[in-house]
Design an enzyme around this catalytic site. Structure first.
Site, PDB file in Angstrom:
ATOM      1  CE  LYS A 228     -40.477 -18.588  37.833  1.00  0.00           C
ATOM      2  NZ  LYS A 228     -41.548 -19.209  36.922  1.00  0.00           N
ATOM      3  NE  ARG A 262     -40.624 -25.702  39.096  1.00  0.00           N
ATOM      4  CZ  ARG A 262     -39.746 -24.677  39.138  1.00  0.00           C
ATOM      5  NH1 ARG A 262     -39.784 -23.423  39.505  1.00  0.00           N
ATOM      6  NH2 ARG A 262     -38.304 -25.052  39.088  1.00  0.00           N
TER       7      ARG A 262
HETATM    8  C1  7PJ Z   1     -41.229 -22.657  36.197  1.00  0.00           C
HETATM    9  C2  7PJ Z   1     -40.818 -24.027  35.935  1.00  0.00           C
HETATM   10  C3  7PJ Z   1     -42.498 -22.417  36.144  1.00  0.00           C
HETATM   11  C4  7PJ Z   1     -43.131 -24.753  35.571  1.00  0.00           C
HETATM   12  C5  7PJ Z   1     -38.903 -22.797  36.300  1.00  0.00           C
HETATM   13  C6  7PJ Z   1     -37.680 -20.310  38.230  1.00  0.00           C
HETATM   14  C7  7PJ Z   1     -37.256 -20.998  36.866  1.00  0.00           C
HETATM   15  N1  7PJ Z   1     -41.522 -24.958  35.291  1.00  0.00           N
HETATM   16  N2  7PJ Z   1     -39.399 -24.221  35.866  1.00  0.00           N
HETATM   17  N3  7PJ Z   1     -43.496 -23.413  35.783  1.00  0.00           N
HETATM   18  N4  7PJ Z   1     -40.041 -22.114  36.352  1.00  0.00           N
HETATM   19  N5  7PJ Z   1     -43.635 -25.539  35.172  1.00  0.00           N
HETATM   20  O1  7PJ Z   1     -37.984 -21.336  39.308  1.00  0.00           O
HETATM   21  O2  7PJ Z   1     -37.231 -19.186  38.652  1.00  0.00           O
HETATM   22  O3  7PJ Z   1     -43.014 -21.431  36.261  1.00  0.00           O
HETATM   23  S1  7PJ Z   1     -37.358 -22.618  36.342  1.00  0.00           S
END
Ligand code: 7PJ
Length: 288
Positions: A228, A262
């Site tokens: 990020k 994640r």
């Molecule tokens: C997140 C997400 C996060 C959860 C994305 C990216 C943007 N879902 N979906 N938490 N970020 N739960 O992966 O850069 O931080 S999309």
């Protein structure tokens, strides 16, 4: 809190679990051309990527058909269904893994559940019309995430907090209460501070530094910092060069109670997870 019932699968949260990111947006798995279509080839590619992440140590695959990057334009529901559902069906048919769906659309939640998904991950915390009812009707666990500002299109305009930790914590507590009122049992709720969603670098760093304060909510914490902008800003690195920085955030997040991580880079993250757990709890031991 240590076990999450995800349809026919149980996720053991006595250990930290890795969620592999599978983007099925046009810029990720298209065959070229302007309009993304769930062609056989693109679904094949998505399946191979998912299989590799499972082999590398992911215990779940997060399928997302909407780009939630800052400033991204919205996607229509039918298009999102066309992107996501064939991939969920293929993973369900061919891989022994938990499928999570990164969506805010009630229709996508319902169809994904029918296709075999076991977890709903909504960066908008079920705020869209009908989303909370739809999620409740599936019986699946949900991940609710904090975002300041109503949509990814506007969230980074002027993030402001008096106390970012307290505000994120209050938001998640209230949202969880609303989920419970809508029929989603508290044991099926995962919370996420939402790194990068309506936050400056300093907000993101503070959230991570003090993330242990979210443990008081009593729900498992999901953490998404992979590649990020916060890592890019802290290090001055472009998106392709943020692995080491992302891994540092993973170790710190686990020490502060993160239970689901994640990420894009599953193999490296899985090693960091195991190493961090070994230091915290002893080799081969489980945290209860
Ligand atoms: C997140 C997400 C996060 C959860 C994305 C990216 C943007 N879902 N979906 N938490 N970020 N739960 O992966 O850069 O931080 S999309």
């Amino acid at each position: 809190m240590t076990k999450l019932q995800c349809a026919d699968r149980v996720l053991d949260l006595s250990r930290v679990q890795v969620m592999g990111i599978l983007n099925v947006t046009p810029d990720s798995f298209s065959d070229g051309g302007n309009l993304y279509q769930a062609s056989r080839l693109s679904v094949d590619k998505a399946l191979v990527h998912a299989a590799n992440m499972v082999a590398d140590g992911a215990s779940m695959i997060d399928v997302g058909g909407e780009s939630t990057r800052p400033g991204a334009s919205p996607v229509g529901v039918q298009e999102e269904l066309d992107r996501v559902i064939p991939v969920v069906e293929r993973i369900k048919a061919e891989l022994d893994t938990l499928i999570s769906v990164d969506t805010s659309a009630p229709e996508v939640m319902i169809e994904s559940a029918k296709a075999g998904a076991g977890l709903i991950n909504d960066v908008r915390s079920l705020a869209r019309d009908g989303a909370m009812e739809a999620a409740a009707s599936t019986g699946l666990p949900v991940c609710i995430m904090h975002m300041q500002g109503a949509t990814p299109a506007t969230m980074q305009l002027a993030p402001h907090y008096e106390d970012v930790l307290a505000e994120v914590c209050d938001f998640l507590a209230q949202r969880a209460d609303q989920c419970v009122a809508a029929g989603i049992p508290r044991e099926r709720i995962v919370v996420d501070p939402g790194f990068g969603f309506g936050k400056t670098l300093e907000h993101n760093l503070t959230l991570l530094r003090r993330m242990d304060e979210l443990e008081a909510l009593g729900m498992p914490i999901l953490v998404g910092t992979s590649r990020k902008t916060m890592v890019g800003q802290a290090l001055g690195r472009e998106v392709g060069d943020r692995l080491a920085g992302s891994l540092a955030t993973v170790a710190l997040a686990i020490e502060r109670g993160g239970r689901i991580i994640r990420v894009h880079d599953v193999a490296a993250t899985a090693d960091v997870v195991r190493m961090t757990e070994a230091v915290l709890y002893g080799a081969g031991q489980e945290r209860v």
